[in-house]
Design a protein around this motif. Structure first.
Motif, PDB file in Angstrom:
ATOM      1  N   SER A 189       0.749  -1.227  -0.137  1.00  0.00           N
ATOM      2  CA  SER A 189       0.310   0.141  -0.157  1.00  0.00           C
ATOM      3  C   SER A 189       1.047   1.244  -0.269  1.00  0.00           C
ATOM      4  O   SER A 189       0.392   2.213  -0.703  1.00  0.00           O
ATOM      5  CB  SER A 189      -0.672  -0.255   0.921  1.00  0.00           C
ATOM      6  OG  SER A 189      -1.676  -0.894   1.144  1.00  0.00           O
ATOM      7  N   ARG A 190       2.414   1.272   0.809  1.00  0.00           N
ATOM      8  CA  ARG A 190       2.778   2.573   0.537  1.00  0.00           C
ATOM      9  C   ARG A 190       3.288   2.516  -0.524  1.00  0.00           C
ATOM     10  O   ARG A 190       3.541   3.354  -1.161  1.00  0.00           O
ATOM     11  CB  ARG A 190       3.731   2.119   1.196  1.00  0.00           C
ATOM     12  CG  ARG A 190       3.577   3.017   3.022  1.00  0.00           C
ATOM     13  CD  ARG A 190       4.905   2.183   4.382  1.00  0.00           C
ATOM     14  NE  ARG A 190       6.125   2.863   3.807  1.00  0.00           N
ATOM     15  CZ  ARG A 190       5.941   4.033   3.864  1.00  0.00           C
ATOM     16  NH1 ARG A 190       5.555   4.664   4.309  1.00  0.00           N
ATOM     17  NH2 ARG A 190       7.301   4.457   3.738  1.00  0.00           N
ATOM     18  N   LYS A 191       3.482   1.589  -1.567  1.00  0.00           N
ATOM     19  CA  LYS A 191       4.475   1.857  -2.593  1.00  0.00           C
ATOM     20  C   LYS A 191       3.195   2.407  -2.882  1.00  0.00           C
ATOM     21  O   LYS A 191       3.772   2.912  -4.267  1.00  0.00           O
ATOM     22  CB  LYS A 191       4.913   0.390  -3.605  1.00  0.00           C
ATOM     23  CG  LYS A 191       5.720   0.344  -4.516  1.00  0.00           C
ATOM     24  CD  LYS A 191       5.864  -1.424  -4.997  1.00  0.00           C
ATOM     25  CE  LYS A 191       6.765  -1.590  -6.183  1.00  0.00           C
ATOM     26  NZ  LYS A 191       6.650  -2.530  -6.511  1.00  0.00           N
ATOM     27  N   PHE A 192       2.013   1.666  -3.644  1.00  0.00           N
ATOM     28  CA  PHE A 192       0.922   2.414  -4.364  1.00  0.00           C
ATOM     29  C   PHE A 192       0.922   3.940  -4.222  1.00  0.00           C
ATOM     30  O   PHE A 192       1.176   4.464  -5.098  1.00  0.00           O
ATOM     31  CB  PHE A 192      -0.230   1.633  -4.223  1.00  0.00           C
ATOM     32  CG  PHE A 192      -1.416   2.232  -4.826  1.00  0.00           C
ATOM     33  CD1 PHE A 192      -1.492   1.522  -6.230  1.00  0.00           C
ATOM     34  CD2 PHE A 192      -2.234   2.946  -4.225  1.00  0.00           C
ATOM     35  CE1 PHE A 192      -2.755   1.752  -7.052  1.00  0.00           C
ATOM     36  CE2 PHE A 192      -3.745   2.928  -5.007  1.00  0.00           C
ATOM     37  CZ  PHE A 192      -3.655   2.582  -6.434  1.00  0.00           C
ATOM     38  N   ILE A 193       1.256   4.543  -3.440  1.00  0.00           N
ATOM     39  CA  ILE A 193       0.748   5.380  -2.721  1.00  0.00           C
ATOM     40  C   ILE A 193       2.332   6.324  -3.550  1.00  0.00           C
ATOM     41  O   ILE A 193       1.483   7.592  -2.930  1.00  0.00           O
ATOM     42  CB  ILE A 193       0.292   5.587  -1.032  1.00  0.00           C
ATOM     43  CG1 ILE A 193      -0.793   5.528  -0.337  1.00  0.00           C
ATOM     44  CG2 ILE A 193       0.488   7.619  -0.915  1.00  0.00           C
ATOM     45  CD1 ILE A 193      -0.877   5.596   0.354  1.00  0.00           C
ATOM     46  N   ARG A 194       3.226   6.000  -3.497  1.00  0.00           N
ATOM     47  CA  ARG A 194       4.124   6.738  -3.835  1.00  0.00           C
ATOM     48  C   ARG A 194       4.453   6.777  -5.066  1.00  0.00           C
ATOM     49  O   ARG A 194       5.229   7.817  -5.854  1.00  0.00           O
ATOM     50  CB  ARG A 194       5.453   5.140  -2.792  1.00  0.00           C
ATOM     51  CG  ARG A 194       7.058   6.307  -3.779  1.00  0.00           C
ATOM     52  CD  ARG A 194       8.095   5.445  -2.663  1.00  0.00           C
ATOM     53  NE  ARG A 194       7.884   5.812  -1.514  1.00  0.00           N
ATOM     54  CZ  ARG A 194       7.864   4.680  -0.533  1.00  0.00           C
ATOM     55  NH1 ARG A 194       7.710   3.128  -0.688  1.00  0.00           N
ATOM     56  NH2 ARG A 194       7.735   4.905   0.756  1.00  0.00           N
ATOM     57  N   GLN A 195       3.594   6.024  -5.865  1.00  0.00           N
ATOM     58  CA  GLN A 195       3.932   5.301  -7.502  1.00  0.00           C
ATOM     59  C   GLN A 195       3.156   6.882  -7.338  1.00  0.00           C
ATOM     60  O   GLN A 195       2.686   7.708  -8.807  1.00  0.00           O
ATOM     61  CB  GLN A 195       3.138   4.363  -7.892  1.00  0.00           C
ATOM     62  CG  GLN A 195       4.069   3.139  -7.422  1.00  0.00           C
ATOM     63  CD  GLN A 195       3.653   1.953  -8.148  1.00  0.00           C
ATOM     64  OE1 GLN A 195       2.690   1.787  -7.345  1.00  0.00           O
ATOM     65  NE2 GLN A 195       4.205   0.916  -8.685  1.00  0.00           N
ATOM     66  N   LEU A 196       1.447   6.742  -6.743  1.00  0.00           N
ATOM     67  CA  LEU A 196       0.898   8.056  -6.983  1.00  0.00           C
ATOM     68  C   LEU A 196       1.314  10.117  -6.733  1.00  0.00           C
ATOM     69  O   LEU A 196       1.005  10.266  -7.683  1.00  0.00           O
ATOM     70  CB  LEU A 196      -0.544   7.902  -5.927  1.00  0.00           C
ATOM     71  CG  LEU A 196      -1.502   6.541  -6.209  1.00  0.00           C
ATOM     72  CD1 LEU A 196      -3.066   6.784  -5.291  1.00  0.00           C
ATOM     73  CD2 LEU A 196      -2.267   6.649  -7.395  1.00  0.00           C
TER      74      LEU A 196
END
Length: 280
Positions: free
Chosen positions: A263-270
């Protein structure tokens, strides 16, 4: 202790009255700001700002001060008058806020907007504005919402898990810079040991909480209660069987979510995508 004026809905300048009571009560108690912070668990600077009238703090802070000074709801009443939105404090929501301040752990599912405990000031401002609030009332409500974030601060802060629908993170603020700050804030707070953030991707499909914002509170006595909210109203659920049904739905949704790391990785991508877009 000298007698105090009655507190009514027609009290003049309630914000100033609130500030005066804060100063008077602390002087009578003989506490320094640092001592007050140590006893109640908030940074002492918050109480300094409250006594200067720079912020109201949150309702949970007023409740803690009432307990500390033995003032039986006086400060919470003044806080509500100063906040200036009587409809916000219907009895069920007041009860929920009391329980929220007492909770040892909280877990939440967000359908379309971030929970108040994770919002930046700009996000809270835009969300409340979209709901038709403006002027001084808007300023007061933003202050109140940001003040509640203190619940997640400090060594003894409650544990908090927020499961976010991907739609929440795909709905940016109009100001791209402020949206990046909000995403950065999510990444920052997710590093705290008491906060877990997970994301349910859109491909997970329909589920039992598709249209239901839900907050669960685990209380000191071991009970769990739930607050269920739509865009127009909220309901406090305390009956055990009903809470357990909601809890089962929540557990099933959490099983669909990305892990905290993913989830952190996904938010960082955004955030990276947002950083490539021009600011408005």
């Amino acid at each position: 202790m000298p007698p105090r004026r009655a507190v009514t809905g027609r009290s003049q300048e309630p914000r100033q009255r609130y500030v005066e009571e804060l100063r008077l009560l602390r002087a009578e108690k003989g506490d320094s700001l640092r001592q007050l912070g140590d006893v109640l668990g908030w940074d002492w600077s918050l109480f300094g700002k409250m006594e200067k009238g720079e912020t109201l703090g949150g309702p949970e802070v007023a409740q803690a001060l009432d307990q500390h000074y033995g003032t039986a709801g006086l400060l919470l009443t003044l806080w509500e008058l100063a906040a200036g939105d009587p409809t916000q404090f219907r009895e069920r929501y007041r009860r929920y806020m009391t329980l929220e301040a007492e909770a040892v752990s909280m877990w939440h599912y967000a359908v379309s907007a971030l929970p108040g405990l994770l919002q930046t000031e700009a996000y809270a401002h835009d969300l409340l504005t979209a709901g038709g609030i403006s002027g001084e009332e808007l300023t007061r409500q933003v202050e109140a919402r940001i003040g509640r974030c203190q619940l997640l601060d400090g060594d003894n802060a409650a544990r908090f898990r927020s499961v976010l629908s991907e739609a929440v993170l795909r709905t940016p603020l109009e100001d791209a810079r402020e949206w990046r700050k909000q995403l950065e804030h999510l990444l920052d707070v997710s590093e705290r040991r008491n906060i877990v953030i997970q994301v349910v991707r859109q491909e997970a499909g329909l589920h039992a909480l598709t249209n239901t914002h839900t907050m669960f509170l685990r209380l000191l006595d071991g009970r769990t209660v739930a607050w269920v909210e739509t865009g127009y109203s909220g309901e406090l659920i305390q009956e055990t069987a009903a809470v357990e049904r909601l809890q089962l739905s929540y557990d099933l949704v959490r099983d669909l979510a990305l892990t905290p790391v993913a989830s952190r990785k996904f938010i960082r991508q955004l955030l990276e995508e947002a950083s490539c877009e021009p600011s408005t």
